[in-house]
Each structure stands twice: as structure tokens, then as C-alpha cells.
Design a protein around this motif. Sequence first.
Motif, PDB file in Angstrom:
ATOM      1  N   LYS A 108       0.848  -1.193   0.000  1.00  0.00           N
ATOM      2  CA  LYS A 108       0.000   0.000   0.000  1.00  0.00           C
ATOM      3  C   LYS A 108       0.881   1.239   0.000  1.00  0.00           C
ATOM      4  O   LYS A 108       1.844   1.324   0.758  1.00  0.00           O
ATOM      5  N   THR A 109       0.511   2.213  -0.824  1.00  0.00           N
ATOM      6  CA  THR A 109       1.242   3.475  -0.877  1.00  0.00           C
ATOM      7  C   THR A 109       0.397   4.587  -0.262  1.00  0.00           C
ATOM      8  O   THR A 109      -0.833   4.537  -0.326  1.00  0.00           O
ATOM      9  N   PRO A 110       1.044   5.585   0.302  1.00  0.00           N
ATOM     10  CA  PRO A 110       0.284   6.717   0.849  1.00  0.00           C
ATOM     11  C   PRO A 110      -0.110   7.698  -0.256  1.00  0.00           C
ATOM     12  O   PRO A 110       0.410   7.644  -1.368  1.00  0.00           O
ATOM     13  N   GLU A 111      -1.023   8.578   0.076  1.00  0.00           N
ATOM     14  CA  GLU A 111      -1.395   9.664  -0.821  1.00  0.00           C
ATOM     15  C   GLU A 111      -0.200  10.606  -0.956  1.00  0.00           C
ATOM     16  O   GLU A 111       0.546  10.827   0.003  1.00  0.00           O
ATOM     17  N   ILE A 112      -0.035  11.162  -2.144  1.00  0.00           N
ATOM     18  CA  ILE A 112       1.013  12.157  -2.378  1.00  0.00           C
ATOM     19  C   ILE A 112       0.329  13.440  -2.826  1.00  0.00           C
ATOM     20  O   ILE A 112      -0.394  13.449  -3.813  1.00  0.00           O
ATOM     21  N   ALA A 136       1.370  17.621 -11.808  1.00  0.00           N
ATOM     22  CA  ALA A 136       2.230  16.825 -12.676  1.00  0.00           C
ATOM     23  C   ALA A 136       1.467  16.449 -13.941  1.00  0.00           C
ATOM     24  O   ALA A 136       0.327  16.008 -13.868  1.00  0.00           O
ATOM     25  N   GLU A 137       2.099  16.658 -15.096  1.00  0.00           N
ATOM     26  CA  GLU A 137       1.469  16.249 -16.345  1.00  0.00           C
ATOM     27  C   GLU A 137       1.203  14.751 -16.324  1.00  0.00           C
ATOM     28  O   GLU A 137       0.161  14.305 -16.774  1.00  0.00           O
ATOM     29  N   ILE A 138       2.170  14.007 -15.814  1.00  0.00           N
ATOM     30  CA  ILE A 138       1.985  12.571 -15.656  1.00  0.00           C
ATOM     31  C   ILE A 138       2.670  12.124 -14.369  1.00  0.00           C
ATOM     32  O   ILE A 138       3.761  12.586 -14.044  1.00  0.00           O
ATOM     33  N   ALA A 139       2.002  11.285 -13.643  1.00  0.00           N
ATOM     34  CA  ALA A 139       2.567  10.704 -12.423  1.00  0.00           C
ATOM     35  C   ALA A 139       2.381   9.192 -12.523  1.00  0.00           C
ATOM     36  O   ALA A 139       1.317   8.722 -12.944  1.00  0.00           O
ATOM     37  N   THR A 140       3.418   8.457 -12.170  1.00  0.00           N
ATOM     38  CA  THR A 140       3.333   6.998 -12.237  1.00  0.00           C
ATOM     39  C   THR A 140       3.804   6.376 -10.927  1.00  0.00           C
ATOM     40  O   THR A 140       4.670   6.926 -10.250  1.00  0.00           O
ATOM     41  N   VAL A 148       2.074  -0.806 -13.375  1.00  0.00           N
ATOM     42  CA  VAL A 148       2.184   0.657 -13.331  1.00  0.00           C
ATOM     43  C   VAL A 148       0.805   1.287 -13.215  1.00  0.00           C
ATOM     44  O   VAL A 148      -0.110   0.949 -13.969  1.00  0.00           O
ATOM     45  N   GLU A 149       0.666   2.200 -12.262  1.00  0.00           N
ATOM     46  CA  GLU A 149      -0.538   3.041 -12.141  1.00  0.00           C
ATOM     47  C   GLU A 149      -0.163   4.406 -12.711  1.00  0.00           C
ATOM     48  O   GLU A 149       0.915   4.935 -12.398  1.00  0.00           O
ATOM     49  N   GLU A 150      -1.043   4.999 -13.528  1.00  0.00           N
ATOM     50  CA  GLU A 150      -0.768   6.304 -14.124  1.00  0.00           C
ATOM     51  C   GLU A 150      -1.854   7.302 -13.732  1.00  0.00           C
ATOM     52  O   GLU A 150      -3.028   6.956 -13.650  1.00  0.00           O
ATOM     53  N   PHE A 151      -1.412   8.552 -13.541  1.00  0.00           N
ATOM     54  CA  PHE A 151      -2.319   9.641 -13.208  1.00  0.00           C
ATOM     55  C   PHE A 151      -1.903  10.830 -14.071  1.00  0.00           C
ATOM     56  O   PHE A 151      -0.715  11.079 -14.263  1.00  0.00           O
ATOM     57  N   PHE A 152      -2.882  11.570 -14.584  1.00  0.00           N
ATOM     58  CA  PHE A 152      -2.584  12.652 -15.507  1.00  0.00           C
ATOM     59  C   PHE A 152      -3.075  13.992 -14.981  1.00  0.00           C
ATOM     60  O   PHE A 152      -4.169  14.085 -14.437  1.00  0.00           O
ATOM     61  N   ASP A 153      -2.226  15.019 -15.181  1.00  0.00           N
ATOM     62  CA  ASP A 153      -2.547  16.404 -14.831  1.00  0.00           C
ATOM     63  C   ASP A 153      -3.212  16.504 -13.456  1.00  0.00           C
ATOM     64  O   ASP A 153      -4.333  16.971 -13.319  1.00  0.00           O
ATOM     65  N   THR A 154      -2.467  16.072 -12.450  1.00  0.00           N
ATOM     66  CA  THR A 154      -3.025  16.035 -11.101  1.00  0.00           C
ATOM     67  C   THR A 154      -2.050  16.649 -10.104  1.00  0.00           C
ATOM     68  O   THR A 154      -0.843  16.612 -10.302  1.00  0.00           O
ATOM     69  N   ASN A 155      -2.592  17.229  -9.040  1.00  0.00           N
ATOM     70  CA  ASN A 155      -1.729  17.743  -7.973  1.00  0.00           C
ATOM     71  C   ASN A 155      -1.800  16.842  -6.741  1.00  0.00           C
ATOM     72  O   ASN A 155      -1.283  17.175  -5.693  1.00  0.00           O
ATOM     73  N   ILE A 157      -1.892  12.419  -5.812  1.00  0.00           N
ATOM     74  CA  ILE A 157      -1.977  11.014  -6.195  1.00  0.00           C
ATOM     75  C   ILE A 157      -2.621  10.282  -5.028  1.00  0.00           C
ATOM     76  O   ILE A 157      -2.139  10.367  -3.903  1.00  0.00           O
ATOM     77  N   PRO A 158      -3.697   9.569  -5.289  1.00  0.00           N
ATOM     78  CA  PRO A 158      -4.372   8.878  -4.172  1.00  0.00           C
ATOM     79  C   PRO A 158      -3.541   7.716  -3.636  1.00  0.00           C
ATOM     80  O   PRO A 158      -2.638   7.228  -4.325  1.00  0.00           O
ATOM     81  N   ALA A 159      -3.871   7.289  -2.444  1.00  0.00           N
ATOM     82  CA  ALA A 159      -3.256   6.084  -1.890  1.00  0.00           C
ATOM     83  C   ALA A 159      -3.639   4.918  -2.803  1.00  0.00           C
ATOM     84  O   ALA A 159      -4.741   4.872  -3.335  1.00  0.00           O
ATOM     85  N   THR A 160      -2.696   4.007  -3.020  1.00  0.00           N
ATOM     86  CA  THR A 160      -2.962   2.850  -3.868  1.00  0.00           C
ATOM     87  C   THR A 160      -2.575   1.577  -3.126  1.00  0.00           C
ATOM     88  O   THR A 160      -1.840   1.617  -2.124  1.00  0.00           O
ATOM     89  N   SER A 161      -3.064   0.452  -3.629  1.00  0.00           N
ATOM     90  CA  SER A 161      -2.634  -0.830  -3.060  1.00  0.00           C
ATOM     91  C   SER A 161      -2.661  -1.870  -4.168  1.00  0.00           C
ATOM     92  O   SER A 161      -3.387  -1.728  -5.162  1.00  0.00           O
ATOM     93  N   ARG A 162      -1.850  -2.897  -3.965  1.00  0.00           N
ATOM     94  CA  ARG A 162      -1.751  -3.959  -4.972  1.00  0.00           C
ATOM     95  C   ARG A 162      -1.309  -5.241  -4.307  1.00  0.00           C
ATOM     96  O   ARG A 162      -0.421  -5.242  -3.445  1.00  0.00           O
ATOM     97  N   VAL A 163      -1.923  -6.334  -4.729  1.00  0.00           N
ATOM     98  CA  VAL A 163      -1.469  -7.652  -4.328  1.00  0.00           C
ATOM     99  C   VAL A 163      -0.360  -8.017  -5.295  1.00  0.00           C
ATOM    100  O   VAL A 163      -0.588  -8.082  -6.509  1.00  0.00           O
ATOM    101  N   LEU A 164       0.845  -8.224  -4.783  1.00  0.00           N
ATOM    102  CA  LEU A 164       1.983  -8.527  -5.648  1.00  0.00           C
ATOM    103  C   LEU A 164       1.949  -9.972  -6.104  1.00  0.00           C
ATOM    104  O   LEU A 164       1.635 -10.867  -5.340  1.00  0.00           O
ATOM    105  N   SER A 165       2.285 -10.157  -7.372  1.00  0.00           N
ATOM    106  CA  SER A 165       2.294 -11.516  -7.912  1.00  0.00           C
ATOM    107  C   SER A 165       3.660 -12.157  -7.757  1.00  0.00           C
ATOM    108  O   SER A 165       4.635 -11.541  -7.501  1.00  0.00           O
TER     109      SER A 165
END
Length: 165
Positions: A108-112, A136-140, A148-155, A157-165
Motif C-alpha cells: 500500500k502506498t500513501p497519498e502524495i 504533474a502532467e503525468i505521475a506513475t 504501473v498506475e498512471e495519473f494525468f494532470d493532477t496535484n 496522487i491517491p493512496a494505492t494498493s496492490r497484491v503482488l504476484s
Amino acid sequence: MDKKIITSGILLIFIIGISPVQAFSSDRLAVDLLENGDAYITFEYTLNIAEQVAVYLKIADPNAELKKALEDMFHHTVTVDEVTNNSARFRVEKFSNITEINGSVVMKTPEISFTMAEKALQKYWFAPLVQADYSAEIATITYPDGYVEEFFDTNKIPATSRVLS
């Protein structure tokens, strides 16, 4: 006082006076997550001529401000890994939270949020003269498994989570 410093200061004031209002702009933010929970955060940005002069004269240090903002935001040790004229790369210890659920590893990542950078700019005498764009024009966010999670033109980045394979 040294004539070179006085001349440079006058030049800086002149450049700020004729510069476009738009100044610092955030181009790209890349968060590369490591298996141990640390992360490399690479921030690419564009400075106008006045800001480049301010950095050269050591009036402003965007990389030191970014480091401090990251430490304030995440409350973990941040080290400067690499710096160029238009980018900075930081290593943030314990950036992501790693847990094991039913035999699967969840990261899990925190919000930025870029509002910390905006607050840092306000400390400088020239802050009223510039209008910075922190979106940021693009945030990854790149997970250790290559997802890879991508976000565009944002100030933010929400918290994210992922089950790793």
C-alpha cells in the motif's frame, strides 16, 4: 559587496520583471517501489530563466525544498539520490506499507499531495512574483512486479494498493 553578486541580483530582478507569469512547472513524477517498501521518487520539472538564475545564485534550492517536503509528508528518512538541472531523485525509506494476507503480499502506498511544495515556495521573497504549476502532467507508481498506475494532470496522487504476484 562583490560586483558580480550585485550585477547578478539586478539581472535576476530584471528577468523576473520581464518573465512570463507562469514559472515552475511540474512535468513528471515517478514513484518506483522497491520490494522492501522503500521507493525512489523522481521529480522532473521546468524552471523559467529567473528561477534558473535564482538556483544558480543559491537564492532558491528546489531540491532541498522537495527533500524537506517529502520528509514532512511521509515522516521517513529521505536521501537525495541524484540531481540535474531539471530533475531530482530521492529515496524514501519505508514509503509503502507491506503486509501479508492469506499468503499474499499486499503493498500500500500513501497519498502524495503537492500542496507541501506550494507552501515551501511561499517562504521565498519572490513568491508573489511567480505562479507555479504543481500539477504533474503525468505521475506513475511502478510496483516491484512491473505493474504501473498512471495519473494525468493532477496535484494529488491517491493512496494505492496492490497484491503482488
